[in-house]
Every structure is written in C-alpha cells, then in structure tokens.
Design a protein around this motif. Sequence first.
Motif, PDB file in Angstrom:
ATOM      1  N   TRP A   1       5.063 -26.844   2.832  1.00  0.00           N
ATOM      2  CA  TRP A   1       3.939 -27.783   2.823  1.00  0.00           C
ATOM      3  C   TRP A   1       3.219 -27.766   4.162  1.00  0.00           C
ATOM      4  CZ3 TRP A   1       6.901 -32.660   0.672  1.00  0.00           C
ATOM      5  CH2 TRP A   1       7.132 -32.472  -0.702  1.00  0.00           C
TER       6      TRP A   1
ATOM      7  N   ARG B   1      15.699 -24.589 -11.497  1.00  0.00           N
ATOM      8  CA  ARG B   1      16.312 -25.404 -12.539  1.00  0.00           C
ATOM      9  C   ARG B   1      17.645 -25.972 -12.057  1.00  0.00           C
ATOM     10  NH1 ARG B   1      16.706 -22.380 -17.780  1.00  0.00           N
ATOM     11  NH2 ARG B   1      18.402 -21.256 -16.767  1.00  0.00           N
TER      12      ARG B   1
ATOM     13  N   PHE C   1      20.622 -30.986  -1.535  1.00  0.00           N
ATOM     14  CA  PHE C   1      19.291 -30.933  -2.129  1.00  0.00           C
ATOM     15  C   PHE C   1      18.239 -31.304  -1.086  1.00  0.00           C
ATOM     16  CE2 PHE C   1      15.756 -33.022  -4.359  1.00  0.00           C
ATOM     17  CZ  PHE C   1      15.370 -31.981  -5.188  1.00  0.00           C
ATOM     18  N   ARG C   2      18.521 -32.380  -0.399  1.00  0.00           N
ATOM     19  CA  ARG C   2      17.561 -32.831   0.604  1.00  0.00           C
ATOM     20  C   ARG C   2      17.409 -31.797   1.716  1.00  0.00           C
ATOM     21  NH1 ARG C   2      16.846 -38.946   2.260  1.00  0.00           N
ATOM     22  NH2 ARG C   2      16.946 -38.893  -0.004  1.00  0.00           N
TER      23      ARG C   2
ATOM     24  N   VAL D   1       9.432 -28.651   2.442  1.00  0.00           N
ATOM     25  CA  VAL D   1       8.608 -29.383   3.399  1.00  0.00           C
ATOM     26  C   VAL D   1       7.973 -28.427   4.409  1.00  0.00           C
ATOM     27  CG1 VAL D   1       8.636 -31.099   5.238  1.00  0.00           C
ATOM     28  CG2 VAL D   1       9.886 -31.531   3.118  1.00  0.00           C
TER      29      VAL D   1
ATOM     30  N   ALA E   1      20.301 -31.800  -7.463  1.00  0.00           N
ATOM     31  CA  ALA E   1      19.605 -32.995  -7.003  1.00  0.00           C
ATOM     32  C   ALA E   1      20.476 -34.229  -7.188  1.00  0.00           C
ATOM     33  CB  ALA E   1      18.295 -33.150  -7.760  1.00  0.00           C
ATOM     34  N   SER E   2      21.235 -34.271  -8.290  1.00  0.00           N
ATOM     35  CA  SER E   2      22.059 -35.459  -8.492  1.00  0.00           C
ATOM     36  C   SER E   2      23.478 -35.302  -7.979  1.00  0.00           C
ATOM     37  CB  SER E   2      22.081 -35.856  -9.963  1.00  0.00           C
ATOM     38  OG  SER E   2      21.853 -34.766 -10.806  1.00  0.00           O
ATOM     39  N   GLU E   3      24.011 -34.095  -8.041  1.00  0.00           N
ATOM     40  CA  GLU E   3      25.404 -33.943  -7.656  1.00  0.00           C
ATOM     41  C   GLU E   3      25.615 -33.609  -6.182  1.00  0.00           C
ATOM     42  OE1 GLU E   3      28.038 -32.069 -10.252  1.00  0.00           O
ATOM     43  OE2 GLU E   3      27.053 -32.755 -12.059  1.00  0.00           O
TER      44      GLU E   3
ATOM     45  N   ILE F   1      15.166 -29.149   0.467  1.00  0.00           N
ATOM     46  CA  ILE F   1      13.775 -29.610   0.432  1.00  0.00           C
ATOM     47  C   ILE F   1      13.178 -29.615   1.840  1.00  0.00           C
ATOM     48  CG2 ILE F   1      12.285 -31.614   0.006  1.00  0.00           C
ATOM     49  CD1 ILE F   1      13.110 -30.316  -2.551  1.00  0.00           C
ATOM     50  N   GLU F   2      13.964 -30.155   2.750  1.00  0.00           N
ATOM     51  CA  GLU F   2      13.407 -30.289   4.096  1.00  0.00           C
ATOM     52  C   GLU F   2      13.228 -28.950   4.794  1.00  0.00           C
ATOM     53  OE1 GLU F   2      15.859 -33.299   5.840  1.00  0.00           O
ATOM     54  OE2 GLU F   2      14.846 -34.829   4.628  1.00  0.00           O
TER      55      GLU F   2
ATOM     56  N   PHE G   1      16.881 -28.660  -9.222  1.00  0.00           N
ATOM     57  CA  PHE G   1      16.305 -29.918  -9.669  1.00  0.00           C
ATOM     58  C   PHE G   1      17.132 -30.590 -10.754  1.00  0.00           C
ATOM     59  CE2 PHE G   1      12.571 -28.139  -7.598  1.00  0.00           C
ATOM     60  CZ  PHE G   1      12.182 -29.254  -6.868  1.00  0.00           C
ATOM     61  N   GLY G   2      17.851 -29.803 -11.462  1.00  0.00           N
ATOM     62  CA  GLY G   2      18.627 -30.369 -12.571  1.00  0.00           C
ATOM     63  C   GLY G   2      19.954 -30.943 -12.131  1.00  0.00           C
TER      64      GLY G   2
END
Lengths: 220, 220, 220, 220
Positions: free
Chosen positions: A141, A115, A129-130, A138, A122-124, A133-134, A118-119
Amino acid sequence: MLAKAKKPKWERKAEERPGALLEAALDVFTRQGYRAARLESVAEAAGVSKGTIYRYFENKEDLLKRALQDKVDVKIAHAEAALQEIRGGADVKLRYILDRYWKRAMEPDWGRFHRLMFGEIASEQPLLFRFWIEKGTVRAWKLIEDIIRAGQAEGAFRKDADAQGIAQFALSGLTHQAYLKMHLGQRGSGVCPPDRIFASSFDLLITGLKPKTPAGKNHD
Amino acid sequence: MLAKAKKPKWERKAEERPGALLEAALDVFTRQGYRAARLESVAEAAGVSKGTIYRYFENKEDLLKRALQDKVDVKIAHAEAALQEIRGGADVKLRYILDRYWKRAMEPDWGRFHRLMFGEIASEQPLLFRFWIEKGTVRAWKLIEDIIRAGQAEGAFRKDADAQGIAQFALSGLTHQAYLKMHLGQRGSGVCPPDRIFASSFDLLITGLKPKTPAGKNHD
Amino acid sequence: MLAKAKKPKWERKAEERPGALLEAALDVFTRQGYRAARLESVAEAAGVSKGTIYRYFENKEDLLKRALQDKVDVKIAHAEAALQEIRGGADVKLRYILDRYWKRAMEPDWGRFHRLMFGEIASEQPLLFRFWIEKGTVRAWKLIEDIIRAGQAEGAFRKDADAQGIAQFALSGLTHQAYLKMHLGQRGSGVCPPDRIFASSFDLLITGLKPKTPAGKNHD
Amino acid sequence: MLAKAKKPKWERKAEERPGALLEAALDVFTRQGYRAARLESVAEAAGVSKGTIYRYFENKEDLLKRALQDKVDVKIAHAEAALQEIRGGADVKLRYILDRYWKRAMEPDWGRFHRLMFGEIASEQPLLFRFWIEKGTVRAWKLIEDIIRAGQAEGAFRKDADAQGIAQFALSGLTHQAYLKMHLGQRGSGVCPPDRIFASSFDLLITGLKPKTPAGKNHD
DNA sequence: TATGAATGAGCCTTCATTCAT
DNA sequence: CATGAATGAAGGCTCATTCAT
C-alpha cells in the motif's frame, strides 16, 4: 577453515530437508486447507516420512507457522527487490507496479495462498496473519501511496486526493477481484475477464487522480 | 405455588429448533471455522444436546449447507427489498448504496461470514459458494453497474467508462477493505480508518466517472 | 354384566396393541436381525410411535423375549394340534409329518425365524433359546421317534435302529437343508431342488429303517 | 543388567499384526456376533490399540470379510489336503470322512463359526456367505456324493439311491446336530449324546444305501 | 538419523430410552 | 394414554503425535 569445508553429507541434508518440508507444507496447506490437510500428505509431498517432520518442527502448528513465515519473507524480499527499479513518471510507475501485481495475482498459487491466509490463518494464527499484512500488504500500500504522492508533487495527480485511502482501496479492489477469479473462473456470467477488470480499474484510478483542470495546460 | 416451579429437563420446541440450530450453526461455523467447529458446540450454542441436531439435519455438512442457504436467502431478500427505494440522481444513488454496503460490511458478523465463505466453503462446497456469489455478489455488481449506466445516460458520468468493470472493482475494493478491518482493527499502523477509506474510495469513483469536460460548465 | 359390555374403545385398544407390536417386532427382528433392528422400525411396522413400546414392554430385550415366547407358544400349539389326527401305518405317518414339516420349512418366514434364533438368540438369550428348543424341537423329535418306535413294534421298521438318534438326525437334515435353501435359492450350482432333497431324504430314511430281511419276503 | 529390563510401551510387529488381528477378530466376532462386537474388543484381544486395526484394515466390515475369507481358505485347504489320503471301499471312506467331519464339528470354535455365518453373515454379507457355501459346503457335499457314486459303481450301494440328495441331507443332519450340541450341551433331556447321534446317523446311511437284495449272496 | 508402526484423544453419528406435551 | 422431541452413552473412524527399530 579446513574443518568447515568438510561438511558431512547428512548435515547438509539436515539443512535442506526443512526447506523441502516447508515448501511441501505450504503447497499442501494451501491446496487442502490447514485443518483438512494431513501431516502424512505433507510428508509424502516432501518425500519423507511422517516422523521426520517432528525432527524439524514441534508440531503441525509450528510447521504451518514456519512455512508461512518463510513464504512471507520470500515474497516480501521479492517485492522489495523489484520495487525501485522502475523509472518514469508517476502514472508509468503506477501502471507498471499494478500490472505486475495483477499478473502475479492471476497465478493459481497466489489465490490458494490467499485463501489459506484469509480463511484459516486469519482466525487461527492472528499474530502471524497480522505480521503478514503488515510486512506485505501494508508495505505494498505504502508503495502505491508514495507513487501517488510523488504524482501529486509532480502535478500529475490532483492534490486533494487521499493518497493513502486510494492506494488501499485500489489494491484491495484488484486483490479481491483476483481472489474471485480463482473460484469462479472466467466463464461465470456477468463476470468481467481479467484484462478488462485491470483496464477499467486502472482507467478509473488514473482518471480519478487527474487534476480537475490541468492547470498549466488550460492556459495555453 | 412454590412447588410448581419445577424445571423440566428439556423443553419441546419443535417449531423453533431448526431455526435456532441454523442460527447457532452459522454463528459457530463463522467463528471457529467449519471443520474446527464441533457439533457439540453448535448444540450447546442452540441450547440442546448433540443428538437433537440429527433430528433436523442429516449431518454436519447438511447443517452447514442449510445454514448458509438460509443466510444467503435472507441476505439477498434484504438487499433486494432495500434496492429500489432510493430516489435521486446516479451519484446520489451510488453514494447511498455503497454507503449502505460499507456500513453493513463494518459489522463483525459480516466479516466472519465472509471469512467462512472465502476460506472453507469456497473450496469445500464450491457449488454453494458459486451459488452465493451469483445470487449475491454478482447481483450487487449488477446494481452498481446499472446505476453507473444510468448516470452515463443522464450525462452525469463519462460515457467511455467501463461500467461493469468499474462496478466490480469498486465493490471488491470495499469488500476487501472491510475484510481486512475485521482482522486488523482500527489501530494498525498505516491503516486508514473506515470513514476515510470510504470517503476516498467514493471520491475516486465519482471523480473518475465524471465527464472529462463537464459540458455545461465549460462554456461559462 | 351390563358394565362389562361397555368397554371403552381405548381399553380394547390397549389390549390389542401388544399383539400388533409383538407381531411387528418379530417380523422386523427376523428380517433385520435383533441388534440391527431399530425400535423405531418396529413401532412403524406396528403403526404406533416409539414411545408406545415402552408402555407395554420394559425395553428392547423384553420386547424380543415376549415376541419370541408368543411365537413359540403359537408354533407349539399348532404343531400339537395337528399331531394326532393322522391315521395309518408308521411309514404313512412319517411321510405325512415330515412332508408337513418340509413344506412349512420352505416358507420364507420360517427361515427368517430360524436365522434369528440360531444366529442371535442362541447367544444373546440362551435361556429362551433352550426353552424354544425344548418345547419345540425336542418335542418334534420325540414325535418322530415315537412313530419310528411304533413302526418297530409293528414290524414295519427294523428293531435295531436307534429311533431317537435317527429321528434327531433326520429332522436336523431337513431343517438345515431348508435353512440353506433360504439363503442360496434354487439356482445354486450343485444344490438339489427342494423336492428332490425331500424325496431322497425320505427314501434314505425309509430304506434305512426297513427290516433287513423282510419277514414275508424271506420265504420266497 | 537390571536396568536393561525396560518394558517398551509397544512392540513393532508389522509382520505378525495382520494375522493376529484376523485371528482375534474371528474369535471375537464368532463369540459376540459381528455387530455386537466392539472393535476395541478385537484390538484388545490382539493386544493392540484400536487405531492399529486401521493400519491393516479399511474398516470393521473389511476386517470381517478378510477374517472370514482367511478362515474359509484355511478350512478348505485343510479339507482338500486330507481328502484323497483315504484308502478302502466306499463304506470305509464314507465312515472316515464323516467321522472326521463330526469330530471337527464337535469342537466349540466350529459351532461359533457356524453361528456367525448363518446368523449374521448370511444376511449381511450374502456374497461372502455364498462364496463360503460354494467353496466349502458344496465341495464337501460333492465329496460325499462321489464316494456314494463310487460305492454304487462297486455294487456296495444300491444304484437307485439319489447320491446327491442323500449326501446333502446326511451332511446337513450332522451339521445341524453339531450346531445344536453347542447350544444345548450334552445334558439336555431327550437329547442324544454325540456318539450315539453319529452312530445312528451312520447306521441309517449305510443301511439305507445297501442294495435291497444283495445280488450275489441271494442266489447262493 | 529416518522410518513408519502404534497409540489414543477426539469427533461424528446412531439409537435405546426418557419424558414434556 | 399416545406421541415424538430430546437426551446421552456408545462406538466407528481419523489423525496428530510418539517411539521402537
């Protein structure tokens, strides 16, 4: 050599303190949200005073970044560690790894962490965030993708399936379902219980990956 | 003629104000986050002054609630409207509806809205969040589920598939993938482009739902 | 002559409006306090809109001043009117006038008015406050003082009493007691009921004013 | 030596702060009124910044309550302490205690305090107001009442006087006169100077309380 | 070094006042 | 002339950050 061993107490402390703060910060941020959380709550949770935070971190944002970084590192390390231990066919591996993920995703702190990520992050903190994710998502995945590919090579899975797309889709399906579970609980009307979600998801995945006409077996 | 063109300090638009404010609020809240957003930004976005907000809304929270409620209502109405227009077999319907969803989910405002909902609203306005899930998400699940069931009844889909579980898993997969796209963009290494995600997801779904031994074809 | 009779409605209205506003303002200000009262409440109480106030008054302060001025004028006029109608000896007059004052002071609006005057006006509108005191209170004192002097001249009251000081003290005693009654009600423990306060106050006053050796009685 | 005289931006005075703030608050509130006073004024008067207030008090109302409570406590304690020290007959005691009260009431801060209490607190903090009345005013009444009763028992005062009613009336007379003095000053036309007010009030009281026919003396 | 008192910028909210209609 | 929508300055309160102790 001798001098090194004689580490004064406070020096050790100074080393340990950030760890407690990092943990406390993550806990408070994930529970209350980054902006909503007061630094005082973090300090309290870590058992130190407000001012101490500024000895180890530049400011609130820095604390956030470092706490996340730390967590991300740990998570990834854990995941990496547990990866290659599995033996068996592609379907066995797939079940094992997804089951593991699902179980982890059912734990409350996982949901809170997501939360936050993503909440607000992700924006701040898009870079952070990236990075997360990576390094995390990723890679996961990729792992699934590789298993599928292996399965295709083995003939256990149909070759025309898009391993990468399916891996991402499948993991996302579980992730988002887990996320919703946290907020809705089990009771929500029309919401499947966790076990059934996993079972049917996995069923779809396996069935959807099976070769259309299992070549070898057909002839016999 | 020349003199007439005097510009008033402000205009009286009681009818349009609330709507404009609602829209501005949603835009600002989804972009900046609820807590981070200043009411002044909302006012500015709506082309009014801070104080005007308080003529139409009780406070920041009220503005948030009403903006979301409004949006949810609109979204649901739209969805409901477009539902029953589709004709064709279960697989056609399924493709149509998922494709529609996916296209919507690729739009930037959809992502921002979801970020707000899952990030802050889920924890700060749980009732509103649940309302949204139940009125929107759960209804969408139901729709997919019904199509799958219809397909099972027609013989197009295998009967032992868990329609509900699969529906929820599949929609979540798309939702979460769309969500990630917003933050990562197309370029991210190892990230499938949207079209491929949708194609492979749909492929998995259809393949995974097909009867194991397609009755008619078996005989030939 | 003819033209004068044909007063358009709105012109009469315009004349009447300030009266209603003045009354409403006083009511609202005395109930809620000057600063705490919102002009909108005043407008509402007067049955007009906020903007209308500014047609007749410069601003909130002006409204306050005029409302008070108005009230003070009315009160003083009333008092003056009722003054000289009393016939009888000094003690009868004294009882009559103090009784009248006490009864008035027991009414709720009297208390509210005094609270406004002594609480906020005294500090925020000192000139107005002083005006009110001089036109109202001091005049009332004077009245009592004159009655006492008359009684002294008649021989009903002892000549060495300080008519002015006693008048002021006595009226203040009643005023302040009335004031307290408003806030405490009758029930307060250790608080005399209104009738007893008045009776004992008047008793003290009369007894304290009686000649030490009442001429006639001395001889017996 | 020269360099040492560096002036710190602020000083750490946790012990003294609350007291200083309480004092500053009372001063500012009594001078400007509770609502009219800005918290910043209070802070400034206490030599701290706005935010500091919130370390010691919950909000403006809390600050008010505690400042008043504090003051009331102090006042009552003082009064209680000075009570029983007086020796002498009832009339001596009465003069002593009233004189004391009058002198106190002539001090400017007493008047301001009363204006605050009767003006704003009475309506906005009724419980606190009542508490103050009961702990302070009513107790003072009682004291006077008891002295009068003692005088009645001694034969110094007439037995048919209503000790309670007279005590309350008399104290109110002085209180209200003191109150007016604050606002009008000495100069007002037709307004007695303080000394004369006290003298004549006390004269009335004593005279009004004397036995009608001093028993013993009459016979001789 | 650790503490927590103190700071002050920032934001929500209120409401007297203005002014388009 | 009346209305009430719109304004914007003012003030209560919060909390990240600083710094005396």
